[in-house]
Design a protein around this motif. Structure first.
Motif, PDB file in Angstrom:
ATOM      1  N   UNK A   1      31.965 -22.154  14.418  1.00  0.00           N
ATOM      2  CA  UNK A   1      30.349 -21.512  14.486  1.00  0.00           C
ATOM      3  C   UNK A   1      29.936 -20.765  13.574  1.00  0.00           C
ATOM      4  N   UNK A   2      31.128 -19.701  13.635  1.00  0.00           N
ATOM      5  CA  UNK A   2      30.566 -18.403  13.199  1.00  0.00           C
ATOM      6  C   UNK A   2      30.628 -18.777  11.367  1.00  0.00           C
ATOM      7  N   UNK A   3      29.506 -17.448  11.245  1.00  0.00           N
ATOM      8  CA  UNK A   3      29.856 -17.587   9.636  1.00  0.00           C
ATOM      9  C   UNK A   3      30.733 -17.011   9.250  1.00  0.00           C
ATOM     10  N   UNK A   4      30.908 -16.637   7.169  1.00  0.00           N
ATOM     11  CA  UNK A   4      32.622 -15.959   7.096  1.00  0.00           C
ATOM     12  C   UNK A   4      31.723 -14.570   7.298  1.00  0.00           C
ATOM     13  N   UNK A   5      32.948 -13.911   7.378  1.00  0.00           N
ATOM     14  CA  UNK A   5      32.754 -12.633   7.797  1.00  0.00           C
ATOM     15  C   UNK A   5      32.289 -12.041   9.408  1.00  0.00           C
ATOM     16  N   UNK A   6      32.092 -13.017  10.455  1.00  0.00           N
ATOM     17  CA  UNK A   6      31.620 -12.634  10.973  1.00  0.00           C
ATOM     18  C   UNK A   6      32.282 -12.418  12.212  1.00  0.00           C
ATOM     19  N   UNK A   7      31.873 -12.001  13.191  1.00  0.00           N
ATOM     20  CA  UNK A   7      32.418 -11.266  14.589  1.00  0.00           C
ATOM     21  C   UNK A   7      31.998 -11.920  15.515  1.00  0.00           C
ATOM     22  N   UNK A   8      33.364 -12.365  16.670  1.00  0.00           N
ATOM     23  CA  UNK A   8      33.436 -12.963  17.908  1.00  0.00           C
ATOM     24  C   UNK A   8      34.178 -11.715  18.497  1.00  0.00           C
ATOM     25  N   UNK A   9      33.059 -11.125  19.745  1.00  0.00           N
ATOM     26  CA  UNK A   9      32.950 -10.341  20.526  1.00  0.00           C
ATOM     27  C   UNK A   9      33.531 -11.084  22.176  1.00  0.00           C
ATOM     28  N   UNK A  10      34.959 -11.047  22.980  1.00  0.00           N
ATOM     29  CA  UNK A  10      35.005 -10.849  24.275  1.00  0.00           C
ATOM     30  C   UNK A  10      35.169  -9.842  24.828  1.00  0.00           C
ATOM     31  N   UNK A  11      34.627 -10.214  26.540  1.00  0.00           N
ATOM     32  CA  UNK A  11      34.198  -9.036  27.342  1.00  0.00           C
ATOM     33  C   UNK A  11      34.629  -9.541  29.041  1.00  0.00           C
ATOM     34  N   UNK A  12      35.838  -9.085  29.085  1.00  0.00           N
ATOM     35  CA  UNK A  12      36.346  -9.654  31.160  1.00  0.00           C
ATOM     36  C   UNK A  12      36.652  -8.527  31.663  1.00  0.00           C
TER      37      UNK A  12
END
Length: 149
Positions: free
Chosen positions: A92-103
């Motif tokens: 679902x992310x564009x190229x060079x996009x970021x995923x941020x996981x918070x727990x």
């Protein structure tokens, strides 16, 4: 409770470009949801919000390359097939996009979050100490690495 200073530091992870697209998949962290809503509204961006309780992993689909950021908040312990979930996010992310996981601290180890992102072809994975009560890991989808587009 998340402080205003923590929210300000968290929002510094995002570029302030118009039309920025953010997906927030959340499980009971209203401060992050509200901060992302205010942020995207101020920059004329788009926030898509999904309450984790309403996600059926067998039917969980997102449009390919639709988001510049995906923020997953405090639901990793609730996911039966974490790799399947992360792969849907990846696509679902564009190229060079970021995923941020918070727990929430003590729910998931930082090492677990780093490993799941690395295992699913995210790169430049880093933990960032922003919140007192939450761990945060950010990673990048790199064009033509691993799963490619």
């Amino acid at each position: 409770m998340i402080t205003n200073k923590e929210i300000e530091t968290f929002l510094s992870l995002f570029q302030k470009a118009p039309n920025t697209t953010v997906l927030n998949i959340d499980h009971q962290c209203p401060e992050i949801k509200e901060a992302l809503f205010d942020f995207t509204e101020k920059i004329n961006g788009k926030l898509t919000y999904k309450e984790f309780n309403s996600i059926d992993l067998d039917k969980f689909k997102l449009v390919a390359r639709d988001f510049e950021y995906v923020v997953v908040t405090d639901c990793l312990n609730e996911i039966e097939d974490i790799d399947k979930f992360i792969k849907v996010i990846y696509h679902s992310l564009e190229n060079s996009a970021n995923a941020i996981l918070i727990s929430h601290k003590n729910k998931n180890s930082l090492q677990f979050m780093v490993e799941v992102l690395d295992r699913n072809d995210f790169r430049a994975t880093n933990s960032i100490d922003i919140f007192n009560d939450y761990d945060l890991v950010v990673a990048k989808k790199m064009h033509m690495w691993g799963n490619g587009l």
